[in-house]
Design a protein around this motif. Structure first.
Motif, mmCIF file in Angstrom:
data_model
loop_
_atom_site.group_PDB
_atom_site.id
_atom_site.type_symbol
_atom_site.label_atom_id
_atom_site.label_comp_id
_atom_site.label_asym_id
_atom_site.label_seq_id
_atom_site.Cartn_x
_atom_site.Cartn_y
_atom_site.Cartn_z
ATOM 1 N N PHE B 35 53.807 -53.612 17.507
ATOM 2 C CA PHE B 35 52.688 -52.754 17.909
ATOM 3 C C PHE B 35 51.920 -52.494 16.628
ATOM 4 O O PHE B 35 52.253 -51.614 15.847
ATOM 5 N N CYS B 74 45.129 -64.758 25.494
ATOM 6 C CA CYS B 74 45.213 -63.491 24.806
ATOM 7 C C CYS B 74 44.470 -62.476 25.662
ATOM 8 O O CYS B 74 43.378 -62.755 26.146
ATOM 9 N N LEU B 150 44.290 -56.926 31.424
ATOM 10 C CA LEU B 150 45.677 -56.897 31.904
ATOM 11 C C LEU B 150 45.937 -57.815 33.096
ATOM 12 O O LEU B 150 47.045 -58.313 33.249
ATOM 13 N N LEU B 157 48.216 -58.696 23.492
ATOM 14 C CA LEU B 157 47.055 -57.878 23.876
ATOM 15 C C LEU B 157 46.369 -57.331 22.627
ATOM 16 O O LEU B 157 47.015 -56.765 21.749
ATOM 17 N N LEU B 178 50.077 -48.755 27.091
ATOM 18 C CA LEU B 178 50.237 -49.700 25.981
ATOM 19 C C LEU B 178 51.683 -49.760 25.499
ATOM 20 O O LEU B 178 52.214 -50.826 25.218
ATOM 21 N N LEU B 181 53.612 -51.756 27.960
ATOM 22 C CA LEU B 181 53.336 -53.181 27.791
ATOM 23 C C LEU B 181 54.058 -53.739 26.574
ATOM 24 O O LEU B 181 54.525 -54.875 26.564
ATOM 25 N N ASN B 182 54.135 -52.903 25.560
ATOM 26 C CA ASN B 182 54.722 -53.340 24.300
ATOM 27 C C ASN B 182 56.222 -53.655 24.425
ATOM 28 O O ASN B 182 56.816 -54.265 23.555
ATOM 29 N N VAL B 187 51.266 -55.756 20.959
ATOM 30 C CA VAL B 187 49.986 -55.067 21.163
ATOM 31 C C VAL B 187 49.343 -54.853 19.800
ATOM 32 O O VAL B 187 50.005 -54.420 18.857
ATOM 33 N N VAL B 189 46.031 -53.056 18.005
ATOM 34 C CA VAL B 189 44.954 -52.101 18.242
ATOM 35 C C VAL B 189 44.115 -51.948 16.985
ATOM 36 O O VAL B 189 44.648 -51.675 15.916
#
Lengths: 292, 257
Positions: B35, B74, B150, B157, B178, B181-182, B187, B189
């Protein structure tokens, strides 16, 4: 209605009606992309550049349609290559193509010995001179262009909406854009016969703008654009016959008038809704709504 | 510790616009459970770095390697509203575009509609699914972009300033999404404000032409000073103070507990 039946008993009128119908389908589909992608100026550049090819072929005694098609496609590919990235030069390139095409076309027509072609026909079109072979050619072209756009519809819409996201999704953005520009070029060449170089832009813009005024989804906009294009073409043709008007301007002005009426009606409805105090903004509960 | 090869690997990437270098010899690895927060000053090259990673920009030199499993897409949530707001698309249509990479060969319209609905519901958009995308509020639009990223079931992501136009209440739920999802995918950001992600972020990359990578997800004032070029005060909210290190000169202020 007996008037219409009588009208359609003439072969040249039937051809014109077919040409109008096919043109409306082409315009609705291609024009919607032209309008939402803001390619109006590019389309103008392509159509005027095509005049150059037309003139050269006229001079050489070849089919002018061929010259127009070749030059239009080449211009489209050139513009697809130069791309959006270099904004200013791209814009100027369109201008140069526009003017040079017209100059070359006029020059070669002027130098053509013997009978001088009627320039007005090319500038403002004459749908009534469309022959049966033209109609068949156009049918093939319409099927090819609409078929290609249908096959790539999702990709085209995605690229038109958000090029970078489409690219991340693995869509070949350059290919899709080139496909669209070639479709525009071929459509423009055909539309020249109907309404001429000067008025071609009207057929590519008015029906989609009507569609955009009335529909929310992309496909609905396309279908409405096709519908209003058909109404424009057939209505304009009838007006042209009834009042002995040139067909190109009759078609275009009918469309412009229709758009004006729809615009006014929309504004009137919007005001009524605003007076009612509960618009879409209230329904969407707290979401901000940009005024249309 | 041996790991599977990174999903994304940048080696000495140089990129710029015109003559100006924006990214200078940037190297970075993104692993399958990362992340990663990419932070840095405005104009420091955060978004540019993301676009290089995504393949939207070709580096002048250096190497970008993407090893996305199964050649999958992606997921990408761009910085707010780069598109025409008048575009004739409903929210549902925009979200559906996120599945474009999944369609290979013959299309079947209607496939995956359930998945669209599920994603729309998850992000609280089902009520506006048939509204034109141009009539959404900023927060709704942001959620639409996230939903679009998504639905394609991305293998990784990327989000560019995902909280920019999102209210506080939604922030929490978005970050929860998030974090969830991780558990399965990495992920990444991009953010100018690390604070809301404090509890989620595990790695930090500071970008200001150069890239400084911090695998522990912690920042020190010294690191920030190096990136921002001036002393930066660290401020923390909430319980997890992972992003903070005790300040060297003023022990006790805003330290890690």
């Amino acid at each position: 209605m007996t008037g219409l039946a009588e009208l359609l008993s003439y072969e040249f009128v039937r051809n014109a009606a077919w040409a109008g119908l096919l043109g409306a389908v082409l315009c609705g589909v291609v024009g919607t992309f032209v309008v939402v992608k803001r390619l109006v100026f590019i389309s103008g550049g392509i159509s005027h550049a095509a005049f150059g090819g037309l003139g050269v072929c006229y001079f050489l005694g070849l089919d002018p349609r061929l010259g127009a098609a070749v030059v239009a496609v080449l211009a489209a590919l050139l513009l697809a290559r130069s791309g959006k990235g270099r904004g200013r030069s791209h814009d100027a390139t369109i201008g140069v193509l526009w003017a040079a095409g017209m100059a070359i076309g006029f020059l070669f027509m002027h130098q053509t010995p013997g009978y001088a072609p009627n320039l007005m026909t090319y500038l403002f079109g004459n749908i009534l001179t469309v022959g049966t072979s033209d109609v068949l050619l156009t049918l093939g072209l319409t099927l090819a262009v609409v078929g290609a756009l249908w096959l790539w519809f999702d990709e085209l819409v995605a690229v038109a909406f958000d090029e970078e996201f489409a690219a991340v999704q693995g869509v070949r953005v350059r290919t899709v854009n080139a496909l669209l520009l070639v479709a525009i070029a071929l459509s423009v060449v055909f539309l020249l016969r109907l309404v001429g170089i000067v008025l071609v832009i009207a057929l590519l813009t008015i029906p989609p703008v009507i569609g955009l005024r009335l529909a929310k989804g992309f496909l609905q906009v396309v279908l409405l654009a096709v519908g209003s294009g058909v109404a424009m073409a057939l209505g304009g043709l009838s007006l042209s016959y009834a009042y002995d008007l040139p067909s190109g301007p009759a078609i275009v002005l009918l469309g412009a008038a229709g758009l004006g009426v729809i615009g006014l009606a929309g504004r009137w409805r919007g005001r009524r809704r605003a007076a009612g105090g509960r618009g879409l903004a209230a329904a969407a509960a707290g979401s901000t709504v940009d005024p249309p | 510790m041996t790991r599977t090869p990174p999903l994304v690997e940048l080696r000495d990437v140089v990129f710029g616009y015109g003559a100006e270098v924006i990214l200078d010899r940037v190297s970075l690895q993104i692993h399958d459970d990362d992340f990663l927060a990419i932070i840095g000053p405005n104009g420091g090259g955060k978004t540019t770095l993301l676009k290089v990673i995504l393949g939207l920009l070709d580096p002048w030199s250096g190497e970008v390697v993407r090893r996305i499993p199964g050649g999958g897409a992606c997921g990408w949530v761009p910085q707010f509203a780069t598109f025409d707001k008048d575009f004739p698309l409903r929210v549902r249509d925009v979200v559906r575009m996120g599945r474009l990479s999944q369609r290979r060969g013959r299309r079947r319209r209607g496939d995956g509609d359930d998945r669209d609905d599920e994603t729309l519901r998850r992000l609280g958009l089902i009520e506006v699914a048939d509204e034109p995308v141009g009539e959404l509020s900023g927060g709704q639009l942001q959620r639409t972009l996230i939903a679009r990223a998504l639905v394609g079931e991305p293998q990784i992501l990327f989000l560019d300033e995902p909280l920019a136009s999102v209210d506080l209440e939604l922030r929490e739920s978005l970050i929860d999404v998030l974090v969830e999802l991780n558990r399965t995918i990495p992920v990444v950001v991009v953010t100018h404000d690390l604070t809301p992600f404090a509890g989620a972020v595990r790695q930090i990359a500071c970008v200001n032409r150069r890239l400084h990578y911090h695998p522990e997800g912690r920042l020190t004032p010294a690191m920030l000073e190096e990136v921002y070029g001036c002393p930066v005060e660290l401020i923390a909210h909430g319980v997890p103070h992972r992003v903070l290190e005790p300040h060297a000169h003023e022990p006790g202020t805003g330290g890690r507990e």
